[in-house]
Design a protein around this motif. Structure first.
Motif, short mmCIF file in Angstrom:
data_model
loop_
_atom_site.label_atom_id
_atom_site.label_comp_id
_atom_site.label_asym_id
_atom_site.label_seq_id
_atom_site.Cartn_x
_atom_site.Cartn_y
_atom_site.Cartn_z
N LYS A 4 89.78 37.68 63.24
CA LYS A 4 89.57 36.35 63.79
C LYS A 4 88.25 35.76 63.29
O LYS A 4 88.21 34.60 62.83
N ARG A 8 88.13 32.71 60.29
CA ARG A 8 87.69 31.42 60.80
C ARG A 8 86.26 31.09 60.37
O ARG A 8 85.72 30.05 60.75
N ARG A 18 84.53 27.95 55.21
CA ARG A 18 85.75 28.69 55.54
C ARG A 18 86.44 29.20 54.28
O ARG A 18 86.71 28.43 53.34
N GLU A 71 92.11 28.44 55.53
CA GLU A 71 92.48 27.31 56.37
C GLU A 71 93.88 27.54 56.94
O GLU A 71 94.59 28.45 56.49
#
Length: 417
Positions: free
Chosen positions: A330, A334, A374, A377
């Motif tokens: 996670k 992200r 990032r 995406e």
């Protein structure tokens, strides 16, 4: 002064017992080691000769979250000359679906020699598969080096799939030590097909070595961080005391020790997501397996390597069954980071870091969330639906993380995972 001392193995007392306790090369120790080796040999031989004994690939493999994986990877699988990497071939369920439903060229990596043999068997089963399936033995953390030998360069892959943790074949195969439902040697190495005859170059650090050699603090760290075990400290303390009397060599010894340690009230409350009773050894065995095979370090290396191998717009799909791995995925996908160090492997490390920050009175600088560029995406987190869990209970704790690669470069700040 030493009259109350007594050796539990040879019944010596007094000064003789003190001499016995002060040396590790005594006759009793040698006899005990020989007895444990004989016990292991008998267990392995009995497991091989059992009519119910299963080998890797004997059990029908049901891939977890197959439909969800194919749906997340579908945007790139329909392209011409698609190249896909399956980092964990396992039982071959996901790879077979990729070969059947697409025209992609698939590279399949696995550290288990039995899984590679199964992949080669699948490749030779069809003329079309011989050209499109390429089994690659090794660790997926080294995927850049492994694929370089196959002629694959960074930035050329369209999709990468990871199914973390052991496969169902490793749980069901006898003599591997992954399951606590049978009395087997404490092995748990994924890169050894036959523990009696391991190939050269593989790790000889088994679960038995960790239980018998790690300190109390190390065991408590493993149980608390990798398994989230509430009684991790208690288990570590009692295991270090019990191993002084007798070394842990089989799975049944560990189960019996944990059963004797855990309070009865806790045993009745342990339930999984389906409401079924959980064996006390579930979390402890998971922690030992993750340490033996360095699963957290392998995932860290694999994420960095996958980021370099994927082309912009390529898809990454990772199936995990563990909260530690889910937290890493996670945060990494992200692009989140905490000041110093950016990411933590467990909430215990976060708690310790925050306590230090509070003491230093640097809240505004150290606690601020840092947003990096990032790398992925359209990041989604998907859980299996109820119908799949009913059909395949092993999917109850699975979580799928998926995302598309951006054109942002991998920086040293990203590597602080």
């Amino acid at each position: 002064m030493y009259s109350k001392l007594k050796c539990r193995r040879c019944s010596r007392s007094g000064i003789a017992a003190l001499r016995r306790l002060s040396t590790t090369t005594s006759k009793c120790s040698r006899l005990a080691a020989k007895s444990r080796q004989v016990q292991l040999e008998k267990l392995r031989q009995a497991a091989k000769e059992s009519p119910k004994a299963k080998r890797y690939g004997d059990e029908i493999h049901v891939p977890v979250m197959l439909k969800d994986c194919m749906m997340k990877l579908r945007p790139v699988l329909d392209s011409k000359d698609c190249v896909v990497l399956d980092c964990t071939f396992g039982g071959g369920g996901h790879t077979s679906a990729l070969l059947d439903q697409t025209n992609a060229r698939v590279y399949a990596i696995d550290r288990d020699p039995a899984a590679i043999a199964l992949a080669e068997k699948l490749r030779d089963s069809c003329d079309d598969y011989r050209e499109r399936l390429h089994p690659v033995p090794g660790h997926f953390g080294d995927m850049i080096k492994l694929l370089k030998k196959q002629g694959v360069t960074p930035g050329s892959l369209d999709a990468i799939l990871m199914d973390l943790g052991p496969s169902s074949g490793q749980f069901s195969a006898v003599g591997r030590g992954f399951s606590f439902q049978r009395d087997e040697p404490l092995d748990m190495r994924m890169d050894v097909d036959d523990p009696l005859d391991p190939p050269k170059g593989v790790s000889h650090r088994t679960a038995a070595h960790i239980l018998n050699g790690a300190s109390r603090l190390e065991l408590a760290y493993y149980f608390n961080n990798f398994a989230g075990e509430k009684f991790g400290n208690l288990y570590a303390k009692r295991i270090t005391e019990l191993r002084e009397r007798e070394k842990f060599v089989t799975t049944e010894q560990v189960v019996e020790a944990l059963t004797a340690i855990t309070p009865d009230a806790v045993k009745l409350r342990l339930r999984d997501k389906l409401g079924r009773p959980i064996n006390l050894a579930t979390r402890v065995f998971a922690a030992l397996r993750m340490v033996v095979n360095n699963e957290v370090g392998e995932l860290r290396s694999g994420l960095f390597a996958a980021t370099e191998l994927l082309r912009p717009g390529g898809c990454l799909a990772v199936i995990t069954f563990h909260s530690v791995e889910a937290r890493m995925l996670k945060n990494f996908m992200r692009g989140r980071a905490l000041g110093d160090p950016p990411l933590f492997e467990s909430r215990y490390q976060v708690r310790e870091a925050f306590a230090k920050i509070k003491k230093d009175k640097m809240w505004s600088h150290r606690l601020k969330l840092q947003e990096l560029d990032r790398l992925f995406e359209d990041v989604y987190r998907t859980n299996p639906d109820e119908s799949e869990v009913d059909e395949n209970p092993r999917a109850r704790s699975a979580t799928l993380f998926s995302g598309r690669r951006t054109d942002a470069p991998l920086t040293p700040q990203h590597r602080k995972l």
